[in-house]
Motif scaffolding. Structure first.
Motif, short mmCIF file in Angstrom:
data_model
loop_
_atom_site.label_atom_id
_atom_site.label_comp_id
_atom_site.label_asym_id
_atom_site.label_seq_id
_atom_site.Cartn_x
_atom_site.Cartn_y
_atom_site.Cartn_z
N ALA A 162 7.85 -25.72 69.84
CA ALA A 162 8.76 -26.62 70.54
C ALA A 162 10.17 -26.61 69.95
O ALA A 162 11.15 -26.80 70.67
CB ALA A 162 8.20 -28.05 70.50
N VAL A 163 10.28 -26.39 68.64
CA VAL A 163 11.57 -26.55 67.97
C VAL A 163 12.23 -25.22 67.61
O VAL A 163 13.46 -25.08 67.69
CB VAL A 163 11.41 -27.41 66.70
N VAL A 168 14.78 -23.70 70.03
CA VAL A 168 16.02 -24.49 70.09
C VAL A 168 16.88 -24.21 68.86
O VAL A 168 18.09 -23.98 68.96
CB VAL A 168 15.70 -25.99 70.18
N ALA A 169 16.25 -24.22 67.68
CA ALA A 169 16.99 -24.00 66.45
C ALA A 169 17.61 -22.61 66.42
O ALA A 169 18.77 -22.43 66.02
CB ALA A 169 16.06 -24.19 65.25
N VAL A 184 8.57 -23.80 76.16
CA VAL A 184 8.79 -25.03 75.41
C VAL A 184 8.52 -26.26 76.28
O VAL A 184 7.86 -27.22 75.84
CB VAL A 184 10.22 -25.07 74.85
N MET A 190 5.57 -29.15 75.51
CA MET A 190 5.86 -30.56 75.27
C MET A 190 5.15 -31.45 76.29
O MET A 190 4.59 -32.50 75.93
CB MET A 190 7.37 -30.78 75.30
N VAL A 237 5.23 -27.86 66.45
CA VAL A 237 6.64 -27.99 66.07
C VAL A 237 7.34 -26.64 66.15
O VAL A 237 8.48 -26.55 66.63
CB VAL A 237 6.77 -28.59 64.66
#
Length: 360
Positions: A161-162, A165-166, A40, A44, A158
Motif C-alpha cells: 500500500a505504501v 507511493v513512497a 494499491v 486498501m 504496508v
C-alpha cells in the motif's frame, strides 16, 4: 435447485463481492491519480472489507489463473536490454543475503527483547518475504499464530500500500512499463500459450511462485528474444492487477481489528526495522551497481513475490530483477528458517494434545 448448486452460487457471489470491492477501491485510487492504483486501491479496499468480514478470499483455482495472467503480462516488460543487465545481479544477490539476515535478526531482537515475545513466536514473525512458507512452518511449532500472522500480514500490507507511493514521490522510478502495443489475437494466443506451458512446468517442479514465475519466464523469453513486441490488452491485464490486490487484501481474513490493534506497536516496530534496513541496502547497492534505488528496494523489500513484481512493473522498474531476487530469497528462507530455528531452539514442535486448539 439441486443442493450441489447452492455452494457454487454462494462461491460465485463471494467472488463477485470481493472483486467488486477491490474494483471500487482501484477505480477510486485511479480517479485521484494514486501510484499503481489498480493494485494499491484494491489492496486498501479489500483489507478494510476483510477486517469487517465483508469479503472472502478468492478460490484457489481462480488465484492460479490470475497468477498465470500476471506472469504473462509482466513478461512483456523484459527486453534484450534487460538481459544485458543480468551481469550486475551476482553482487546484488550477495547483498540481498546479508540484508535478509540483518532484517531477521533486527526484527527478532525487537520482538524478543523489546516486547517480551517468546523465542519461537519472535523468530517466526521475523523472516521477510516468505509469508506462506513461514506461516506453514510456524503452525507446526508452539508459536503464537495470531501474533505471527498479524506481524507478517501487516508487513506485506504496508509495503504493497505504501511502497508505490513512497517510490513515486521520491522519483526513483520510470514511467509504467506498458508502452508496447496491445497484442492482437495471434500474439495473445502465443503469449498465453507459452505462459501456460511455463506455469505448468514450474509448478510441476514445485518451484516457489511457480505459476506466476513460470508464466513470466516463458513470456519474458518471447519478448527478450524479439519474437514478440506486444503486451496483453488492458481489458485483460487491469482486472488481474485488481484481483491481485484482492488476494493481498484478503490476507486479513480471520484476523479481528482488536487483535491487530493489540499488536500494532510490535508490528510497526518490526516493520520499521526491516524496511529501514531495506532502504539502507537499496541505497548502497543502487549506488555501487548503478541501479535505480527504487528498483533495488522493491527487490529487497520484505513483501510477497507476486505483489512486489507487479509493483515494479507498474512503476517502470525491472520485474525480472525484482522477481529473481524474491525467488532467491524465498528459496533461501525455505531452507534456512527450519535450520536456524533448530539452532536457536525455536523449532519445538507442537504437542499432539494441543492440535485441536489450532482449529479454534
Amino acid at each position: 435447485m439441486s443442493p450441489d448448486r447452492k455452494p457454487n452460487l454462494a462461491a460465485a457471489r463471494d467472488v463477485a463481492v470481493t472483486f467488486g470491492v477491490a474494483a471500487c477501491g482501484a477505480v477510486l485510487a485511479w480517479s485521484v491519480a494514486f501510484p499503481a492504483p489498480w493494485l494499491v486501491g484494491a489492496v486498501m479496499a479489500t483489507s478494510a472489507a476483510s477486517l469487517a468480514n465483508l469479503v472472502q478470499p478468492l478460490p484457489n483455482r481462480l488465484r492460479d489463473v490470475i497468477f498465470v495472467l500476471l506472469g504473462a503480462s509482466m513478461g512483456s516488460a523484459v527486453t534484450p536490454d534487460t538481459i544485458r543487465g543480468v551481469a550486475l545481479w551476482p553482487g546484488s544477490m550477495a547483498a540481498l543475503g546479508i540484508a535478509v539476515s540483518a532484517m531477521v535478526a533486527a526484527s527478532y531482537l525487537i520482538l524478543r527483547r523489546g516486547f517480551g515475545w517468546d523465542r519461537v513466536t519472535a523468530f517466526y514473525a521475523s523472516p521477510p518475504g516468505a509469508l506462506s512458507a513461514t506461516l506453514a512452518m510456524a503452525a507446526t511449532t508452539s508459536a503464537d499464530m495470531s501474533k505471527v500472522a498479524v506481524v507478517q500480514v501487516f508487513r506485506v500490507f504496508v509495503l504493497v500500500a505504501v511502497a508505490p507511493v513512497a517510490i513515486a514521490v521520491s522519483g526513483a522510478h520510470a514511467p509504467p512499463l506498458m508502452t508496447a502495443p496491445q497484442a492482437g489475437l495471434g500474439a495473445m494466443a502465443a503469449i498465453l500459450g507459452s505462459a501456460g506451458a511455463g506455469a505448468l512446468l514450474f509448478k510441476a517442479c514445485k518451484l516457489p511462485g511457480g505459476l506466476m514465475v513460470g508464466a513470466f519466464g516463458a513470456s519474458a523469453a518471447l519478448h527478450a528474444s524479439g519474437v514478440l513486441a506486444a503486451r496483453l490488452p488492458d481489458w485483460l491485464t487491469l482486472p488481474t492487477f485488481v484481483a491481485l490486490g484482492a488476494i493481498v487484501g484478503t490476507r486479513f481474513a480471520g484476523l479481528t481489528p482488536r487483535a491487530i490493534l493489540a499488536l500494532m506497536r510490535a508490528s510497526l516496530a518490526s516493520f520499521a526495522a526491516t524496511a529501514g534496513l531495506g532502504i539502507a541496502f537499496a541505497v548502497g547497492v543502487g549506488w555501487s551497481l548503478g541501479l535505480p534505488a527504487g528498483q533495488v528496494f522493491v527487490a529487497f523489500a520484505p513483501g510477497g513475490l507476486e505483489a512486489m513484481m507487479l509493483t515494479a512493473y507498474l512503476l517502470g522498474l525491472d520485474p525480472a530483477y525484482v522477481g529473481a531476487h524474491h525467488v532467491a530469497r524465498f528459496i533461501a528462507l525455505s531452507f534456512a528458517v527450519p535450520i536456524v530455528a533448530r539452532l536457536i531452539g525455536a523449532g519445538v514442535t507442537r504437542a499432539p494434545e494441543s492440535a485441536p486448539e489450532r482449529d479454534r
